[in-house]
Design a protein around this motif. Structure first.
Motif, PDB file in Angstrom:
ATOM      1  N   GLU A 199       8.500   1.141  -1.241  1.00  0.00           N
ATOM      2  CA  GLU A 199       9.321   1.121  -0.031  1.00  0.00           C
ATOM      3  C   GLU A 199       9.528  -0.286   0.548  1.00  0.00           C
ATOM      4  O   GLU A 199      10.561  -0.570   1.146  1.00  0.00           O
ATOM      5  CB  GLU A 199       8.682   2.010   1.049  1.00  0.00           C
ATOM      6  N   ILE A 200       8.552  -1.163   0.401  1.00  0.00           N
ATOM      7  CA  ILE A 200       8.591  -2.453   1.106  1.00  0.00           C
ATOM      8  C   ILE A 200       9.802  -3.320   0.762  1.00  0.00           C
ATOM      9  O   ILE A 200      10.288  -4.065   1.617  1.00  0.00           O
ATOM     10  CB  ILE A 200       7.280  -3.250   0.901  1.00  0.00           C
ATOM     11  N   PRO A 201      10.357  -3.269  -0.463  1.00  0.00           N
ATOM     12  CA  PRO A 201      11.534  -4.104  -0.733  1.00  0.00           C
ATOM     13  C   PRO A 201      12.748  -3.781   0.145  1.00  0.00           C
ATOM     14  O   PRO A 201      13.700  -4.548   0.176  1.00  0.00           O
ATOM     15  CB  PRO A 201      11.831  -3.822  -2.212  1.00  0.00           C
ATOM     16  N   MET A 202      12.710  -2.645   0.891  1.00  0.00           N
ATOM     17  CA  MET A 202      13.818  -2.303   1.785  1.00  0.00           C
ATOM     18  C   MET A 202      13.633  -2.860   3.186  1.00  0.00           C
ATOM     19  O   MET A 202      14.486  -2.676   4.052  1.00  0.00           O
ATOM     20  CB  MET A 202      13.972  -0.779   1.892  1.00  0.00           C
ATOM     21  N   GLU A 203      12.549  -3.600   3.411  1.00  0.00           N
ATOM     22  CA  GLU A 203      12.262  -4.042   4.778  1.00  0.00           C
ATOM     23  C   GLU A 203      13.341  -4.963   5.338  1.00  0.00           C
ATOM     24  O   GLU A 203      13.535  -5.039   6.553  1.00  0.00           O
ATOM     25  CB  GLU A 203      10.896  -4.739   4.846  1.00  0.00           C
ATOM     26  N   TRP A 204      14.049  -5.671   4.486  1.00  0.00           N
ATOM     27  CA  TRP A 204      15.114  -6.556   4.967  1.00  0.00           C
ATOM     28  C   TRP A 204      16.164  -5.802   5.792  1.00  0.00           C
ATOM     29  O   TRP A 204      16.836  -6.398   6.635  1.00  0.00           O
ATOM     30  CB  TRP A 204      15.805  -7.257   3.785  1.00  0.00           C
ATOM     31  N   ALA A 205      16.288  -4.498   5.550  1.00  0.00           N
ATOM     32  CA  ALA A 205      17.274  -3.700   6.281  1.00  0.00           C
ATOM     33  C   ALA A 205      16.818  -3.394   7.704  1.00  0.00           C
ATOM     34  O   ALA A 205      17.569  -2.823   8.490  1.00  0.00           O
ATOM     35  CB  ALA A 205      17.551  -2.389   5.540  1.00  0.00           C
TER      36      ALA A 205
ATOM     37  N   MET B 163       0.944  -1.729   2.494  1.00  0.00           N
ATOM     38  CA  MET B 163       1.661  -2.337   3.601  1.00  0.00           C
ATOM     39  C   MET B 163       1.589  -1.463   4.851  1.00  0.00           C
ATOM     40  O   MET B 163       1.657  -1.967   5.965  1.00  0.00           O
ATOM     41  CB  MET B 163       3.119  -2.595   3.218  1.00  0.00           C
ATOM     42  N   TYR B 164       1.423  -0.158   4.679  1.00  0.00           N
ATOM     43  CA  TYR B 164       1.321   0.694   5.856  1.00  0.00           C
ATOM     44  C   TYR B 164      -0.060   0.603   6.512  1.00  0.00           C
ATOM     45  O   TYR B 164      -0.313   1.234   7.541  1.00  0.00           O
ATOM     46  CB  TYR B 164       1.671   2.154   5.535  1.00  0.00           C
ATOM     47  N   ASP B 165      -0.954  -0.183   5.924  1.00  0.00           N
ATOM     48  CA  ASP B 165      -2.263  -0.424   6.535  1.00  0.00           C
ATOM     49  C   ASP B 165      -2.279  -1.683   7.401  1.00  0.00           C
ATOM     50  O   ASP B 165      -3.289  -1.984   8.044  1.00  0.00           O
ATOM     51  CB  ASP B 165      -3.333  -0.586   5.442  1.00  0.00           C
TER      52      ASP B 165
ATOM     53  N   LYS C 117      -3.011   9.092   6.854  1.00  0.00           N
ATOM     54  CA  LYS C 117      -1.962  10.001   6.415  1.00  0.00           C
ATOM     55  C   LYS C 117      -0.742   9.895   7.320  1.00  0.00           C
ATOM     56  O   LYS C 117       0.396   9.984   6.855  1.00  0.00           O
ATOM     57  CB  LYS C 117      -2.477  11.442   6.388  1.00  0.00           C
ATOM     58  N   VAL C 118      -0.982   9.692   8.610  1.00  0.00           N
ATOM     59  CA  VAL C 118       0.118   9.594   9.582  1.00  0.00           C
ATOM     60  C   VAL C 118       0.920   8.325   9.347  1.00  0.00           C
ATOM     61  O   VAL C 118       2.146   8.345   9.284  1.00  0.00           O
ATOM     62  CB  VAL C 118      -0.419   9.636  11.026  1.00  0.00           C
ATOM     63  N   ARG C 119       0.213   7.207   9.203  1.00  0.00           N
ATOM     64  CA  ARG C 119       0.964   5.960   9.033  1.00  0.00           C
ATOM     65  C   ARG C 119       1.664   5.905   7.676  1.00  0.00           C
ATOM     66  O   ARG C 119       2.763   5.351   7.557  1.00  0.00           O
ATOM     67  CB  ARG C 119       0.078   4.739   9.272  1.00  0.00           C
ATOM     68  N   LYS C 120       1.055   6.497   6.667  1.00  0.00           N
ATOM     69  CA  LYS C 120       1.710   6.556   5.360  1.00  0.00           C
ATOM     70  C   LYS C 120       2.973   7.415   5.436  1.00  0.00           C
ATOM     71  O   LYS C 120       4.029   7.037   4.912  1.00  0.00           O
ATOM     72  CB  LYS C 120       0.767   7.120   4.308  1.00  0.00           C
ATOM     73  N   ALA C 121       2.869   8.533   6.121  1.00  0.00           N
ATOM     74  CA  ALA C 121       4.023   9.429   6.260  1.00  0.00           C
ATOM     75  C   ALA C 121       5.153   8.742   7.023  1.00  0.00           C
ATOM     76  O   ALA C 121       6.327   8.846   6.641  1.00  0.00           O
ATOM     77  CB  ALA C 121       3.607  10.713   6.980  1.00  0.00           C
TER      78      ALA C 121
ATOM     79  N   TYR D 293       3.178   4.811  15.100  1.00  0.00           N
ATOM     80  CA  TYR D 293       2.551   5.515  13.985  1.00  0.00           C
ATOM     81  C   TYR D 293       2.017   4.556  12.935  1.00  0.00           C
ATOM     82  O   TYR D 293       1.080   4.883  12.208  1.00  0.00           O
ATOM     83  CB  TYR D 293       3.536   6.523  13.394  1.00  0.00           C
ATOM     84  N   MET D 294       2.564   3.362  12.867  1.00  0.00           N
ATOM     85  CA  MET D 294       2.026   2.363  11.946  1.00  0.00           C
ATOM     86  C   MET D 294       0.684   1.823  12.432  1.00  0.00           C
ATOM     87  O   MET D 294      -0.060   1.212  11.673  1.00  0.00           O
ATOM     88  CB  MET D 294       3.022   1.210  11.771  1.00  0.00           C
ATOM     89  N   GLU D 295       0.369   2.022  13.709  1.00  0.00           N
ATOM     90  CA  GLU D 295      -0.909   1.593  14.264  1.00  0.00           C
ATOM     91  C   GLU D 295      -1.938   2.725  14.270  1.00  0.00           C
ATOM     92  O   GLU D 295      -3.069   2.541  14.705  1.00  0.00           O
ATOM     93  CB  GLU D 295      -0.712   1.078  15.693  1.00  0.00           C
ATOM     94  N   SER D 296      -1.544   3.890  13.801  1.00  0.00           N
ATOM     95  CA  SER D 296      -2.410   5.064  13.847  1.00  0.00           C
ATOM     96  C   SER D 296      -3.690   4.861  13.045  1.00  0.00           C
ATOM     97  O   SER D 296      -3.693   4.237  11.978  1.00  0.00           O
ATOM     98  CB  SER D 296      -1.657   6.284  13.315  1.00  0.00           C
TER      99      SER D 296
END
Length: 628
Positions: A532-538, A328-330, A238-242, A231-234
């Motif tokens: 949201e991106i600061p949580m990527e370490w998880a 970042m979702y782009d 709207k899909v990748r953002k969701a 979905y990040m490659e969509s």
């Protein structure tokens, strides 16, 4: 020093980061609900290692018994003579080979069926075996280290010990960091605790349940760890953002738990470094592999110099995606339409074999053997470990785990993991057990070399402007997700270890602050600072599974780029040098020397700088094509 359970995992690529993680195109043609449904030609034949679990259990007991016998027979006698050391080394390697085979087998079984309680219990039994053997052999290095230097130097020139010369020289080199027999035995007893953070992270990640989102057709679909990348490659923003917001907001609900696990992992690394009298946890992680800590810092500082080019790429990406604000979702959606049809595995095999033809006929024959002899476990199921890796024992062929979904990335992953497999195969064939392990620093070179050659093959065949633009963008993404992104992870890993060592608190807020600031540095002001991106370490397993591992993806990418160019420019002489000086080298020398002999000097910043130059040139070429 040989440490089978660690050395074997060095050639794993369990997380290929989001840049290569298994994903699925919508309309995937092959989708298996259970492992039983998958045809046998697409699955490992692990019974070739052990025909029954009883045979496996017998080897576990045998390894434990040999460890007891080893201690009783040789402890206190190593200073007697070179021949006595040789006898001890022979017994030690015999013990480790059995332990390694048993440990690898059961964990390969578990990786394809992680929810199986019986296999979980057997894997725990393997951990118990490993801990018991570590305890019974903990005296070995300290006792060797007590032999006076002049006497050991004399021993090293004895014909009996030539096979073990590197191992013994390693003992001398790491002597300042080797503790007393009692201390080593105590650390060995508590060694199972070192894997607690990784185990808790794995279980915590599996327990996290993501919400449903709407796909491109407006249909409600379940978001999972596996399909998130899809979905990040969509093409539908709207899909990748969701997907992006649902994924990270869900992780945020568990942020304190993830932070506690991360903190525990970092504390264990820092405590170990302190106990063993290293200046830092980075030095403690790199020194056993004979990598100067300066190489780590040099990577990050060199990549920093290339960040203006990265920001330039972000500007182009924003322009090509025709968006007002870049998020970042782009990042993972292609900037041009591509033929995203499902690629059958048989076609993927042909693409990889064709792409790796520059490595010669023998290499091609081995690739075909890997497919015909079930070295590769292909398709995903619910209980299969995510991502991809290669593993094996000295007495087995290499095993490759995939979660193949028919994407272009999956084809690259196949080439990547087969690079590990061929490296392992050549090393074990050429080297005795004691020198057969590939250091993590060199392991990722063989894999990314294959990815480089595959890309070059695809670009050479490209006929249309559209195909070329797609491939150039793919190449830039390889740089972004490997050289830049892994350096970013490495900088984060170094920062949190330094903070904890100074007495700072690694809670969710501090981790998010550090990660968010570093991410902004790498992507620049043009990319929106999403909450949201600061949580990527998880989401990065290697930060929990390993100890300063990810930097090697970046250094290896730089080294393999240079080696790939040599293979394509020089042909057979470079292939011969690559095979004899690198693929067959194993652990016969230190990683820096091995790569230098193969044609790349990683003790300098030159390979990183050359890679950054290639990135800039690729960006120039893409801009030129787009302006035609």
């Amino acid at each position: 020093m040989i440490k089978p359970m660690i050395v074997l995992l060095t050639s794993a690529a369990i997380l290929l980061s989001p840049f290569n993680q298994a994903s699925a195109y919508k309309g995937t043609e092959i989708n298996y609900e259970s492992r039983e449904e998958i045809p046998s030609r697409f699955k490992w034949k692990l019974h070739e290692i052990y025909p029954t679990k009883s045979a496996w259990a017998a080897d576990v007991k045998k390894a434990e018994a040999l460890a007891v016998q080893f201690k009783e027979t040789y402890q206190g006698s190593l200073g007697q003579s070179a021949s006595q050391i040789k006898k001890a080394m022979d017994a030690y390697t015999k013990l480790l080979r059995i332990e390694e085979k048993a440990y690898v087998y059961i964990n390969l079984e578990l990786s394809t069926n992680e929810s199986n309680h019986d296999l979980q219990a057997l894997s725990n039994r393997a951990d118990t075996m490993a801990a018991a053997i570590a305890e019974k052999t903990a005296w070995f290095s300290p006792e060797l280290g007590k032999i006076p230097g002049s006497q050991m130097e004399k021993y090293l020139n004895e014909p009996d010990l030539q096979l073990y010369k590197n191992f013994l020289a390693d003992i001398i080199r790491t002597k300042p960091h080797t503790l007393s027999k009692e201390q080593e035995e105590l650390l060995a007893k508590i060694s199972p605790l070192s894997g607690t953070a990784a185990n808790v992270y794995t279980m915590l990640s599996k327990d996290v349940r993501f919400p449903k989102i709407k796909d491109e057709k407006g249909k409600e679909v379940q978001l999972t760890r596996v399909n998130y990348s899809t979905y990040m490659e969509s093409k539908n923003r709207k899909v990748r953002k969701a997907a992006y917001e649902a994924y990270y907001r869900t992780l945020t609900k568990f942020q304190d738990s993830f932070a506690a696990v991360m903190s525990a992992q970092v504390k264990s690394h820092n405590i170990s470094a302190d106990v063993r009298k290293y200046k830092s946890s980075v030095e403690a992680a790199l020194t056993p592999n004979e990598i100067p800590a300066a190489v780590y810092d040099q990577l990050i500082s060199s990549v920093h110099k290339g960040l203006p080019q990265m920001h330039r790429y972000m500007e182009l990406k924003k322009k090509m995606l025709r968006v007002n604000d870049l998020h970042m979702y782009d990042m993972y959606t292609p900037i041009v339409d591509s033929n995203n049809k499902y690629i059958p595995f048989e076609e993927a095999k042909k693409m990889v074999i064709e792409g790796l033809k520059p490595l010669g006929k023998e290499y091609e024959t081995l690739l075909n053997k890997s497919f015909s002899h079930n070295w590769v476990d292909v398709y995903s199921t619910e209980d299969k470990r995510t991502g991809a890796f290669q593993w094996g024992a000295y007495d087995t062929h290499p095993y490759v785990l995939l979660n193949y979904q028919g994407t272009k990335n999956d084809v690259s992953t196949l080439a990547h993991e087969l690079g590990h497999a061929m490296h392992s195969y050549y090393s074990k064939k050429a080297q005795p057990y004691i020198n057969s392990g590939n250091a993590t620093f060199t392991a990722e070179v063989a894999s990314t070399l294959n990815e480089n050659l595959l890309w070059e093959s695809e670009y050479k065949k490209a006929k249309t402007k559209k195909e070329k633009v797609f491939l150039l963008n793919q190449r830039l993404e390889d740089f972004r997700t490997t050289l830049f992104r892994q350096a970013q992870f490495a900088e984060f890993e170094r920062s949190i270890h330094e903070l904890e060592a100074k007495g700072g608190s690694l809670n969710a807020e501090s981790l998010k602050k550090i990660y968010g600031d570093i991410n902004k540095k790498y992507y620049g002001s043009l990319v929106a600072a999403d909450n949201e991106i600061p949580m990527e370490w998880a989401r990065i397993p290697h930060l929990y599974d390993y100890n300063f591992y990810v930097y090697q993806y970046a250094t290896s990418f730089a080294a393999s780029s240079a080696l790939a160019k040599q293979v394509l420019d020089e042909g057979q002489p470079a292939v011969k040098r690559l095979k004899e000086k690198f693929l067959m080298a194993g652990g016969s020398s230190d990683p820096i020397s091995i790569l230098k002999d193969a044609g790349v000097d990683m003790s300098t910043s030159k390979p990183i700088e050359q890679s950054l130059q290639v990135f800039s040139e690729t960006l120039d070429e893409l801009e030129k094509l787009l302006n035609e």
